[in-house]
Design a protein around this motif. Sequence first.
Motif, PDB file in Angstrom:
ATOM      1  N   GLU A  25       0.869  -1.265  -0.103  1.00 31.29           N
ATOM      2  CA  GLU A  25      -0.048  -0.058  -0.198  1.00 31.29           C
ATOM      3  C   GLU A  25       0.903   1.200  -0.090  1.00 31.29           C
ATOM      4  O   GLU A  25       0.174   2.227  -0.163  1.00 31.29           O
ATOM      5  CB  GLU A  25      -0.923  -0.025   1.142  1.00 31.29           C
ATOM      6  N   GLY A  26       2.052   1.045   0.258  1.00 35.81           N
ATOM      7  CA  GLY A  26       3.004   2.295   0.469  1.00 35.81           C
ATOM      8  C   GLY A  26       2.564   3.203   1.698  1.00 35.81           C
ATOM      9  O   GLY A  26       2.833   4.652   1.369  1.00 35.81           O
ATOM     10  N   THR A  27       2.065   2.877   2.402  1.00 37.13           N
ATOM     11  CA  THR A  27       1.908   3.786   3.850  1.00 37.13           C
ATOM     12  C   THR A  27       2.713   4.286   4.382  1.00 37.13           C
ATOM     13  O   THR A  27       3.939   3.813   4.335  1.00 37.13           O
ATOM     14  CB  THR A  27       1.315   2.682   4.892  1.00 37.13           C
ATOM     15  N   LEU A  28       3.029   5.629   4.457  1.00 38.69           N
ATOM     16  CA  LEU A  28       3.919   6.305   5.025  1.00 38.69           C
ATOM     17  C   LEU A  28       4.434   5.653   6.336  1.00 38.69           C
ATOM     18  O   LEU A  28       3.583   5.231   7.133  1.00 38.69           O
ATOM     19  CB  LEU A  28       3.407   7.719   5.140  1.00 38.69           C
ATOM     20  N   MET A  29       5.685   5.740   6.494  1.00 40.14           N
ATOM     21  CA  MET A  29       6.250   4.990   7.869  1.00 40.14           C
ATOM     22  C   MET A  29       5.610   5.406   9.018  1.00 40.14           C
ATOM     23  O   MET A  29       5.322   4.594   9.722  1.00 40.14           O
ATOM     24  CB  MET A  29       7.603   5.294   7.698  1.00 40.14           C
ATOM     25  N   ALA A  30       5.779   6.745   9.236  1.00 40.88           N
ATOM     26  CA  ALA A  30       5.013   7.207  10.492  1.00 40.88           C
ATOM     27  C   ALA A  30       3.634   6.751  10.683  1.00 40.88           C
ATOM     28  O   ALA A  30       3.139   6.391  12.033  1.00 40.88           O
ATOM     29  CB  ALA A  30       5.107   8.654  10.574  1.00 40.88           C
ATOM     30  N   THR A  31       2.689   6.847   9.588  1.00 33.02           N
ATOM     31  CA  THR A  31       1.505   6.389   9.793  1.00 33.02           C
ATOM     32  C   THR A  31       1.405   4.999  10.124  1.00 33.02           C
ATOM     33  O   THR A  31       0.422   4.474  10.923  1.00 33.02           O
ATOM     34  CB  THR A  31       0.905   6.701   8.468  1.00 33.02           C
ATOM     35  N   LEU A  32       2.092   3.980   9.410  1.00 34.03           N
ATOM     36  CA  LEU A  32       2.230   2.673   9.576  1.00 34.03           C
ATOM     37  C   LEU A  32       2.667   2.275  11.030  1.00 34.03           C
ATOM     38  O   LEU A  32       1.867   1.439  11.481  1.00 34.03           O
ATOM     39  CB  LEU A  32       3.232   1.997   8.614  1.00 34.03           C
ATOM     40  N   LEU A  33       3.751   2.988  11.548  1.00 36.53           N
ATOM     41  CA  LEU A  33       3.894   2.724  12.864  1.00 36.53           C
ATOM     42  C   LEU A  33       2.938   2.858  14.041  1.00 36.53           C
ATOM     43  O   LEU A  33       2.313   2.143  14.909  1.00 36.53           O
ATOM     44  CB  LEU A  33       5.286   3.314  13.399  1.00 36.53           C
ATOM     45  N   ASP A  34       2.240   4.262  13.711  1.00 36.87           N
ATOM     46  CA  ASP A  34       1.220   4.576  14.607  1.00 36.87           C
ATOM     47  C   ASP A  34       0.092   3.767  14.667  1.00 36.87           C
ATOM     48  O   ASP A  34      -0.518   3.553  15.553  1.00 36.87           O
ATOM     49  CB  ASP A  34       0.883   6.165  14.200  1.00 36.87           C
ATOM     50  N   GLU A  35      -0.402   3.176  13.449  1.00 39.01           N
ATOM     51  CA  GLU A  35      -1.307   2.220  13.206  1.00 39.01           C
ATOM     52  C   GLU A  35      -1.131   1.081  13.962  1.00 39.01           C
ATOM     53  O   GLU A  35      -2.099   0.607  14.764  1.00 39.01           O
ATOM     54  CB  GLU A  35      -1.701   1.886  11.826  1.00 39.01           C
ATOM     55  N   PHE A  36      -0.091   0.515  14.000  1.00 36.91           N
ATOM     56  CA  PHE A  36       0.305  -0.742  14.717  1.00 36.91           C
ATOM     57  C   PHE A  36       0.110  -0.563  16.037  1.00 36.91           C
ATOM     58  O   PHE A  36      -0.148  -1.359  16.922  1.00 36.91           O
ATOM     59  CB  PHE A  36       1.638  -1.389  14.130  1.00 36.91           C
ATOM     60  N   HIS A  37       1.078   0.573  16.534  1.00 30.71           N
ATOM     61  CA  HIS A  37       1.086   0.750  17.913  1.00 30.71           C
ATOM     62  C   HIS A  37      -0.277   1.068  18.565  1.00 30.71           C
ATOM     63  O   HIS A  37      -0.576   0.412  19.568  1.00 30.71           O
ATOM     64  CB  HIS A  37       1.862   2.156  17.990  1.00 30.71           C
ATOM     65  N   ARG A  38      -1.109   1.697  17.725  1.00 33.85           N
ATOM     66  CA  ARG A  38      -2.493   2.067  18.321  1.00 33.85           C
ATOM     67  C   ARG A  38      -3.613   0.888  18.153  1.00 33.85           C
ATOM     68  O   ARG A  38      -4.362   0.805  19.185  1.00 33.85           O
ATOM     69  CB  ARG A  38      -3.062   3.397  17.890  1.00 33.85           C
ATOM     70  N   HIS A  39      -3.592   0.098  17.204  1.00 34.86           N
ATOM     71  CA  HIS A  39      -4.396  -0.554  16.752  1.00 34.86           C
ATOM     72  C   HIS A  39      -4.181  -2.204  16.723  1.00 34.86           C
ATOM     73  O   HIS A  39      -4.905  -2.919  16.437  1.00 34.86           O
ATOM     74  CB  HIS A  39      -5.228  -0.252  15.433  1.00 34.86           C
ATOM     75  N   ARG A  40      -2.788  -2.588  16.710  1.00 34.60           N
ATOM     76  CA  ARG A  40      -2.558  -3.892  16.348  1.00 34.60           C
ATOM     77  C   ARG A  40      -2.007  -4.591  17.403  1.00 34.60           C
ATOM     78  O   ARG A  40      -2.162  -5.849  18.049  1.00 34.60           O
ATOM     79  CB  ARG A  40      -1.748  -4.236  15.009  1.00 34.60           C
ATOM     80  N   LEU A  41      -0.685  -3.939  17.754  1.00 31.46           N
ATOM     81  CA  LEU A  41       0.257  -4.610  18.940  1.00 31.46           C
ATOM     82  C   LEU A  41      -0.410  -4.942  20.151  1.00 31.46           C
ATOM     83  O   LEU A  41      -0.902  -3.703  20.626  1.00 31.46           O
ATOM     84  CB  LEU A  41       1.510  -3.804  18.924  1.00 31.46           C
ATOM     85  N   GLY A  42      -0.656  -6.068  20.518  1.00 30.22           N
ATOM     86  CA  GLY A  42      -1.329  -6.610  21.906  1.00 30.22           C
ATOM     87  C   GLY A  42      -3.041  -6.094  21.879  1.00 30.22           C
ATOM     88  O   GLY A  42      -3.203  -6.324  22.943  1.00 30.22           O
ATOM     89  N   MET A  43      -3.499  -6.030  20.924  1.00 28.89           N
ATOM     90  CA  MET A  43      -4.983  -5.720  20.770  1.00 28.89           C
ATOM     91  C   MET A  43      -5.676  -6.824  20.411  1.00 28.89           C
ATOM     92  O   MET A  43      -5.132  -7.883  19.903  1.00 28.89           O
ATOM     93  CB  MET A  43      -5.089  -4.563  19.586  1.00 28.89           C
TER      94      MET A  43
END
Length: 147
Positions: A25-43
């Motif tokens: 998807e070419g997601t911007l790095m900052a956006t990608l990391l933020d998405e994983f931090h807030r919505h995926r890791l440990g969720m």
Amino acid sequence: MSASKKARAAARLSAVQALYQFDMEGTLMATLLDEFHRHRLGMEIDEEKFEKADVAFFDDIVKGAVARREEIDAVLSQKLASGWSLERLDKTMLQILRAGAYELMARADVPTGAVITEYVDVAHAFFEEREAKFVNGVLDAVAKSVR
């Protein structure tokens, strides 16, 4: 398995997923990391609880694999069988190999055997035994050339 090993295993699996998303998807790095931090890791997603991940380790793998992609891809290309190219690999397989190669190249603090075993385990999450053995073989060859 200790909590820290589980957290690193979760970080590796999530890193492969993040690298896949970055590639597709070419997601911007900052956006990608933020998405994983807030919505995926440990969720919990679709009633499936994800392990708490080592966030700093996750960030290092994702950022490092992207930053050193050309170098990583050159090393991986040399380790593939004659007639094979990175373009022929399944997109998920490619991200597993990139993440594993990054760790072998940049994370001397992580034992070679641990890196290979962990990415073989990640491969089992997506593929059959044959592909897991392929990951083992390629990462073993990478380790021999970079460590």
